[in-house]
Design a protein around this motif. Structure first.
Motif, PDB file in Angstrom:
ATOM      1  N   ALA A 183       3.623  71.368  44.587  1.00 36.74           N
ATOM      2  CA  ALA A 183       3.281  71.046  45.978  1.00 36.74           C
ATOM      3  C   ALA A 183       1.784  70.792  46.130  1.00 36.74           C
ATOM      4  CB  ALA A 183       3.725  72.182  46.904  1.00 36.74           C
ATOM      5  N   ALA A 202       6.086  74.811  49.365  1.00 37.57           N
ATOM      6  CA  ALA A 202       5.553  73.657  50.086  1.00 37.57           C
ATOM      7  C   ALA A 202       4.722  74.109  51.286  1.00 37.57           C
ATOM      8  CB  ALA A 202       6.692  72.738  50.542  1.00 37.57           C
ATOM      9  N   ARG A 203       5.222  75.079  52.016  1.00 39.26           N
ATOM     10  CA  ARG A 203       4.508  75.589  53.185  1.00 39.26           C
ATOM     11  C   ARG A 203       3.158  76.200  52.784  1.00 39.26           C
ATOM     12  NH1 ARG A 203       8.012  79.565  55.179  1.00 39.26           N
ATOM     13  NH2 ARG A 203       6.866  80.985  53.865  1.00 39.26           N
ATOM     14  N   ALA A 218      11.618  76.540  47.591  1.00 42.05           N
ATOM     15  CA  ALA A 218      10.867  75.279  47.620  1.00 42.05           C
ATOM     16  C   ALA A 218      10.098  75.159  48.925  1.00 42.05           C
ATOM     17  CB  ALA A 218      11.810  74.097  47.444  1.00 42.05           C
ATOM     18  N   TYR A 219      10.733  75.529  50.021  1.00 41.75           N
ATOM     19  CA  TYR A 219      10.067  75.485  51.325  1.00 41.75           C
ATOM     20  C   TYR A 219       8.887  76.457  51.353  1.00 41.75           C
ATOM     21  CZ  TYR A 219       9.197  76.111  56.295  1.00 41.75           C
ATOM     22  OH  TYR A 219       8.590  76.204  57.525  1.00 41.75           O
ATOM     23  N   LYS A 263       6.418  75.993  41.338  1.00 47.27           N
ATOM     24  CA  LYS A 263       6.770  75.260  42.558  1.00 47.27           C
ATOM     25  C   LYS A 263       5.530  75.035  43.422  1.00 47.27           C
ATOM     26  CE  LYS A 263      11.584  76.880  42.961  1.00 47.27           C
ATOM     27  NZ  LYS A 263      11.744  77.166  41.554  1.00 47.27           N
ATOM     28  N   THR A 316       8.711  69.653  50.793  1.00 53.47           N
ATOM     29  CA  THR A 316       9.722  70.603  50.315  1.00 53.47           C
ATOM     30  C   THR A 316      10.727  69.901  49.408  1.00 53.47           C
ATOM     31  OG1 THR A 316       9.499  71.942  52.317  1.00 53.47           O
ATOM     32  CG2 THR A 316      11.523  72.232  51.036  1.00 53.47           C
TER      33      THR A 316
END
Length: 159
Positions: free
Chosen positions: A61, A106-107, A102-103, A57, A42
């Motif tokens: 990732a 990333a997730r 962002a999380y 984004k 993240t």
């Protein structure tokens, strides 16, 4: 203790403080309940893809995840390789509102819940920014390996 080791320790301390700040200021992101490598993924998205679209984004990732998978290296080793992901090695102020998107990106890459928009890319760069900052592109850059351009990033599959 080498300068690199001292620098990495200092960076980890700063990132740990950021971890606590995010957990405290953004309770809606359940930072306490996520794997450590997902948290740092993240942060990679925060420092490398701020201002990019959700797809941009997600793409950033996925590059880290692709490298980890293809090199058969732990994600943390890939993220903290001092030769890679230069956003981790630059101190700058980051808008805290970017943590939530962002999380999410990333997730999605971490758990592979969204397809990889980079077509398996292992590298990316902002061509214009790199040219402006360094006057040339890195030695690993070869336009034959470009898979896609998303926002300001050009993605390449080098291995």
């Amino acid at each position: 203790m080498t300068m690199l080791t001292k620098g990495l320790i200092a960076l980890l301390v700063v990132l740990s403080i950021l971890y606590l700040m995010v957990a405290w200021t953004h309770g809606e992101i359940e930072v306490y309940h996520i794997p450590e490598d997902l948290f740092y993924l993240t942060l990679l998205v925060v420092v490398e893809a701020e201002g990019e679209s959700p797809l941009g984004k997600l793409a950033v990732a996925h590059v880290a995840m692709n490298r980890s998978r293809l090199l058969k290296e732990p994600l943390m080793d890939v993220l903290f390789d001092p030769e890679e992901f230069t956003g981790f090695w630059v101190t700058r102020k980051v808008d805290k509102r970017i943590f939530r998107p962002a999380y999410a990106a990333a997730r999605a890459a971490y758990f592979q819940t969204m397809p990889d928009p980079t077509k398996g890319s292992t590298h990316y760069l902002n061509v214009e920014l790199v040219k402006k900052k360094y006057g040339k592109l890195p030695s690993w850059y070869n336009s034959r390996y470009i898979t896609v351009v998303i926002g300001n990033h050009t993605f390449l599959k080098l291995y």
